[in-house]
Scaffold this active site. Structure first.
Site, PDB file in Angstrom:
ATOM      1  N   TYR A 165      35.112  27.484  30.279  1.00 36.94           N
ATOM      2  CA  TYR A 165      35.752  28.442  30.956  1.00 36.94           C
ATOM      3  C   TYR A 165      34.801  29.432  31.439  1.00 36.94           C
ATOM      4  O   TYR A 165      34.732  30.117  32.560  1.00 36.94           O
ATOM      5  CB  TYR A 165      36.802  29.212  29.917  1.00 36.94           C
ATOM      6  CG  TYR A 165      37.523  30.652  30.651  1.00 36.94           C
ATOM      7  CD1 TYR A 165      38.237  30.531  31.671  1.00 36.94           C
ATOM      8  CD2 TYR A 165      36.842  31.802  30.303  1.00 36.94           C
ATOM      9  CE1 TYR A 165      38.670  31.950  32.157  1.00 36.94           C
ATOM     10  CE2 TYR A 165      37.145  32.992  30.825  1.00 36.94           C
ATOM     11  CZ  TYR A 165      38.075  32.938  31.752  1.00 36.94           C
ATOM     12  OH  TYR A 165      38.428  34.239  32.661  1.00 36.94           O
ATOM     13  N   LYS A 174      33.516  30.695  35.479  1.00 30.76           N
ATOM     14  CA  LYS A 174      33.440  32.093  36.106  1.00 30.76           C
ATOM     15  C   LYS A 174      31.902  32.500  36.453  1.00 30.76           C
ATOM     16  O   LYS A 174      31.675  32.750  37.523  1.00 30.76           O
ATOM     17  CB  LYS A 174      33.793  33.193  35.191  1.00 30.76           C
ATOM     18  CG  LYS A 174      34.999  33.142  34.750  1.00 30.76           C
ATOM     19  CD  LYS A 174      36.114  33.652  35.679  1.00 30.76           C
ATOM     20  CE  LYS A 174      37.531  33.688  35.259  1.00 30.76           C
ATOM     21  NZ  LYS A 174      38.373  33.728  36.377  1.00 30.76           N
ATOM     22  N   SER A 214      34.480  37.844  34.502  1.00 31.08           N
ATOM     23  CA  SER A 214      34.668  38.213  33.253  1.00 31.08           C
ATOM     24  C   SER A 214      33.332  38.818  32.447  1.00 31.08           C
ATOM     25  O   SER A 214      32.263  38.122  32.799  1.00 31.08           O
ATOM     26  CB  SER A 214      35.221  36.858  32.329  1.00 31.08           C
ATOM     27  OG  SER A 214      35.354  36.994  31.097  1.00 31.08           O
TER      28      SER A 214
HETATM   29  P1  NAD Z   1      47.241  34.459  33.602  1.00 31.65           P
HETATM   30  O1  NAD Z   1      47.214  33.139  33.275  1.00 31.65           O
HETATM   31  O2  NAD Z   1      48.611  35.276  33.377  1.00 31.65           O
HETATM   32  O3  NAD Z   1      47.302  34.632  35.363  1.00 31.65           O
HETATM   33  C1  NAD Z   1      46.407  33.571  36.154  1.00 31.65           C
HETATM   34  C2  NAD Z   1      47.507  33.153  37.032  1.00 31.65           C
HETATM   35  O4  NAD Z   1      47.047  32.280  37.970  1.00 31.65           O
HETATM   36  C3  NAD Z   1      48.742  32.557  36.394  1.00 31.65           C
HETATM   37  O5  NAD Z   1      49.981  33.141  37.153  1.00 31.65           O
HETATM   38  C4  NAD Z   1      48.603  30.911  36.755  1.00 31.65           C
HETATM   39  O6  NAD Z   1      49.876  30.474  36.989  1.00 31.65           O
HETATM   40  C5  NAD Z   1      47.884  31.171  38.476  1.00 31.65           C
HETATM   41  N1  NAD Z   1      47.462  30.124  38.583  1.00 31.65           N
HETATM   42  C6  NAD Z   1      46.431  29.332  37.734  1.00 31.65           C
HETATM   43  N2  NAD Z   1      45.972  28.065  38.454  1.00 31.65           N
HETATM   44  C7  NAD Z   1      46.750  28.127  39.639  1.00 31.65           C
HETATM   45  C8  NAD Z   1      46.468  27.319  40.731  1.00 31.65           C
HETATM   46  N3  NAD Z   1      45.760  26.354  40.846  1.00 31.65           N
HETATM   47  N4  NAD Z   1      47.096  27.713  41.881  1.00 31.65           N
HETATM   48  C9  NAD Z   1      47.940  28.920  41.890  1.00 31.65           C
HETATM   49  N5  NAD Z   1      48.203  29.777  40.877  1.00 31.65           N
HETATM   50  C10 NAD Z   1      47.454  29.450  39.789  1.00 31.65           C
HETATM   51  O7  NAD Z   1      46.002  35.098  33.602  1.00 31.65           O
HETATM   52  P2  NAD Z   1      45.368  36.658  33.783  1.00 31.65           P
HETATM   53  O8  NAD Z   1      45.164  37.169  31.979  1.00 31.65           O
HETATM   54  O9  NAD Z   1      46.292  37.341  34.559  1.00 31.65           O
HETATM   55  O10 NAD Z   1      44.115  36.624  34.284  1.00 31.65           O
HETATM   56  C11 NAD Z   1      43.758  36.621  35.566  1.00 31.65           C
HETATM   57  C12 NAD Z   1      42.468  36.431  35.947  1.00 31.65           C
HETATM   58  O11 NAD Z   1      41.618  37.153  35.062  1.00 31.65           O
HETATM   59  C13 NAD Z   1      42.202  34.656  35.520  1.00 31.65           C
HETATM   60  O12 NAD Z   1      41.367  34.300  36.485  1.00 31.65           O
HETATM   61  C14 NAD Z   1      41.339  35.081  34.459  1.00 31.65           C
HETATM   62  O13 NAD Z   1      40.464  34.065  34.087  1.00 31.65           O
HETATM   63  C15 NAD Z   1      40.607  36.493  34.743  1.00 31.65           C
HETATM   64  N6  NAD Z   1      40.219  36.995  33.470  1.00 31.65           N
HETATM   65  C16 NAD Z   1      41.227  37.417  32.317  1.00 31.65           C
HETATM   66  C17 NAD Z   1      40.654  37.934  31.366  1.00 31.65           C
HETATM   67  C18 NAD Z   1      41.764  38.153  30.149  1.00 31.65           C
HETATM   68  O14 NAD Z   1      41.543  38.392  29.303  1.00 31.65           O
HETATM   69  N7  NAD Z   1      43.289  38.201  30.544  1.00 31.65           N
HETATM   70  C19 NAD Z   1      39.518  38.433  31.159  1.00 31.65           C
HETATM   71  C20 NAD Z   1      38.653  38.185  32.036  1.00 31.65           C
HETATM   72  C21 NAD Z   1      38.968  37.606  33.237  1.00 31.65           C
HETATM   73  C1  WQD Z   2      39.209  39.261  20.398  1.00 27.34           C
HETATM   74  C2  WQD Z   2      38.494  39.363  18.919  1.00 27.34           C
HETATM   75  C3  WQD Z   2      38.216  37.257  17.909  1.00 27.34           C
HETATM   76  C4  WQD Z   2      42.294  36.015  17.499  1.00 27.34           C
HETATM   77  C5  WQD Z   2      38.286  35.984  25.477  1.00 27.34           C
HETATM   78  C6  WQD Z   2      37.333  35.247  26.207  1.00 27.34           C
HETATM   79  C7  WQD Z   2      36.886  36.206  27.635  1.00 27.34           C
HETATM   80  C8  WQD Z   2      38.113  36.815  28.231  1.00 27.34           C
HETATM   81  C9  WQD Z   2      38.736  37.727  27.164  1.00 27.34           C
HETATM   82  C10 WQD Z   2      38.613  35.792  29.865  1.00 27.34           C
HETATM   83  C11 WQD Z   2      37.111  38.588  18.578  1.00 27.34           C
HETATM   84  C12 WQD Z   2      39.175  38.188  17.294  1.00 27.34           C
HETATM   85  C13 WQD Z   2      41.205  36.844  17.968  1.00 27.34           C
HETATM   86  C14 WQD Z   2      42.823  35.908  16.114  1.00 27.34           C
HETATM   87  C15 WQD Z   2      40.961  37.305  15.612  1.00 27.34           C
HETATM   88  N1  WQD Z   2      38.836  36.104  28.713  1.00 27.34           N
HETATM   89  N2  WQD Z   2      40.484  37.533  16.658  1.00 27.34           N
HETATM   90  N3  WQD Z   2      42.010  36.578  15.388  1.00 27.34           N
HETATM   91  O1  WQD Z   2      37.154  36.266  22.384  1.00 27.34           O
HETATM   92  O2  WQD Z   2      36.722  38.518  23.085  1.00 27.34           O
HETATM   93  O3  WQD Z   2      37.430  37.087  24.799  1.00 27.34           O
HETATM   94  O4  WQD Z   2      39.278  36.796  26.246  1.00 27.34           O
HETATM   95  O5  WQD Z   2      37.847  35.853  30.834  1.00 27.34           O
HETATM   96  O6  WQD Z   2      36.256  35.232  28.205  1.00 27.34           O
HETATM   97  O7  WQD Z   2      36.514  34.446  25.671  1.00 27.34           O
HETATM   98  O8  WQD Z   2      38.986  37.763  23.056  1.00 27.34           O
HETATM   99  O9  WQD Z   2      41.194  38.273  22.130  1.00 27.34           O
HETATM  100  O10 WQD Z   2      40.350  36.166  21.969  1.00 27.34           O
HETATM  101  O11 WQD Z   2      39.337  38.008  20.455  1.00 27.34           O
HETATM  102  O12 WQD Z   2      40.288  38.011  14.774  1.00 27.34           O
HETATM  103  O13 WQD Z   2      43.689  35.332  16.112  1.00 27.34           O
HETATM  104  O14 WQD Z   2      39.726  39.333  17.956  1.00 27.34           O
HETATM  105  O15 WQD Z   2      37.457  36.750  16.847  1.00 27.34           O
HETATM  106  O16 WQD Z   2      36.574  38.970  17.933  1.00 27.34           O
HETATM  107  P1  WQD Z   2      37.717  37.518  23.319  1.00 27.34           P
HETATM  108  P2  WQD Z   2      40.097  37.383  21.932  1.00 27.34           P
END
Ligand code: NAD
Ligand code: WQD
Length: 338
Positions: A150, A154, A125
């Protein structure tokens, strides 16, 4: 065709990646414990692609369960999506986050070693850049101090992967640093289905638009940005999924330890998101401006040059596409996967 194991593959990004891998011809195996997803997502992936997925309900921390998967399938590469991802919850329950996220990684690496699987791609991330690095973020910058557990999981897992690759000269690792994934498959059949009150901006916007929630609070309008609201690098989840296909192609052809930003390189503000969503979908999103949210950075966006240069990947979809597809998913599935 090579077989790819998607750990956590029933989730938001995993399900979209499954579609792109299947459409490219790869065989897909999914292991998920459905802690934040359901098998319905994979059923829909199969419907969308007319291909089948080998699905295991398994906790990826559980090495016995992993052994069954690895012994029953000749896996060529793993993509590790499995993890808990709610920033606020990670502050409340840090031990649960460290236990789940780090153990999934260690169990996968140990099992891969046991079965001689040498390629892994990890969902990292942009959060690992921390507070001190200047935007746009470059892969060569040092990981920074994270603002929540969190983010630290990562950062720590990136370190674990780097150390494992240093020690095992045959292990190839790609760390993909995602920026802010939004949007959904254009069919409206798969998308993001958060449980409870959404933590992230776009699901909150769509739930207000559909009438499930009353009003969006925009967290802060006094940031040093053009309109005072925070800017982020929003990326369409299908573009992101295609980035994984490129990363798979690369890792199957090259021995590597590489980091790639997956973002568009273009920041948009919260106000721009709300206004674009209202305009392209012709719906109203009630909103008010409120206090800043603890831990938010004013700006966060990628330098995405390396992914283009090395993987030949760049985003194709616009902010309008992201807003349209998010709304299409929400309208068709007001209660998610049920
Ligand atoms: P998500 O929660 O939809 O997907 C994660 C999946 O992992 C889920 O299906 C959950 O059931 C599964 N899971 C969690 N713990 C588990 C375990 N112990 N065993 C088996 N399955 C397990 O989230 P996503 O948005 O698809 O994110 C996927 C990956 O990308 C995550 O690692 C997340 O941290 C990372 N990521 C997401 C974002 C975002 O904003 N969505 C941003 C950066 C990184
Ligand atoms: C986006 C913008 C909020 C909700 C997070 C994690 C990051 C990554 C992606 C996994 C920000 C604003 C949000 C609301 C708002 N995840 N906001 N009202 O915080 O950039 O990133 O998700 O790795 O690690 O920190 O994403 O979607 O929460 O927020 O104004 O009700 O929207 O302040 O500026 P963020 P977000």
């Amino acid at each position: 065709m090579p077989k790819i194991l998607l750990a956590g593959g029933a989730g938001y990004i995993g399900s979209h990646t499954a579609v792109e891998l299947l459409n490219t011809g790869y065989e897909v195996i999914v292991a998920d414990n459905y802690s934040n997803s359901s098998s319905e997502a994979i059923r829909r992936v199969e419907l969308l692609t007319s291909k089948s997925v080998k699905l295991y309900q398994a906790d990826v921390r559980d090495k016995k369960a992993l052994s069954e998967i690895f012994s029953g399938n000749k896996i060529d590469a793993v993509i590790h999506f499995a993890g808990l991802k709610a920033v606020g919850e990670s502050v409340e329950k840090p031990i649960m986050y460290y236990r789940n996220n780090i153990d999934t990684t260690l169990s996968l690496l140990e099992t891969m070693q046991e079965y001689g699987v040498k390629n892994i791609i990890f969902s990292s991330s942009a959060t690992v850049y921390g507070e001190a690095n200047p935007v746009p973020y470059l892969e060569t910058m040092k990981r920074g101090a994270c603002t929540n557990p969190y983010g630290w999981t990562k950062s720590m897992m990136e370190q674990i992967f780097e150390d494992a690759a240093k020690a095992d000269k045959k292990l190839s690792v790609i760390l993909l640093r995602y920026f802010n994934p939004i949007g959904a498959h254009e069919s409206g059949m798969i998308g993001e289905a958060p449980q409870g009150i959404p933590n992230n901006l776009m699901p909150y916007v769509t739930q207000v638009a559909v009438g499930k929630r009353e009003c969006l609070t925009i967290f802060g309008n006094d940031y040093p940005t053009p309109d005072g609201t925070c800017t982020r690098d929003y990326i369409h989840v299908v573009d992101l999924a295609k980035g994984h296909v490129k990363a798979i192609e690369y890792i199957l052809d090259n021995h590597c330890m590489e980091i790639f930003n997956l973002g568009t390189g273009t920041p948009y503000s919260v106000t721009e998101i709300v206004e674009t969503f209202e305009r392209v979908n012709n719906v109203k999103v009630n909103h008010v401006y409120g206090a800043r949210r603890a831990g938010d950075l004013a700006e966060c966006y990628a330098n995405a040059d390396k992914a283009l240069k090395v993987l030949g990947w760049k985003t194709e979809k616009t902010l309008e596409d992201m807003c349209r597809d998010s709304w299409n998913w929400q309208k068709n599935n007001p209660d998610g996967y049920i």
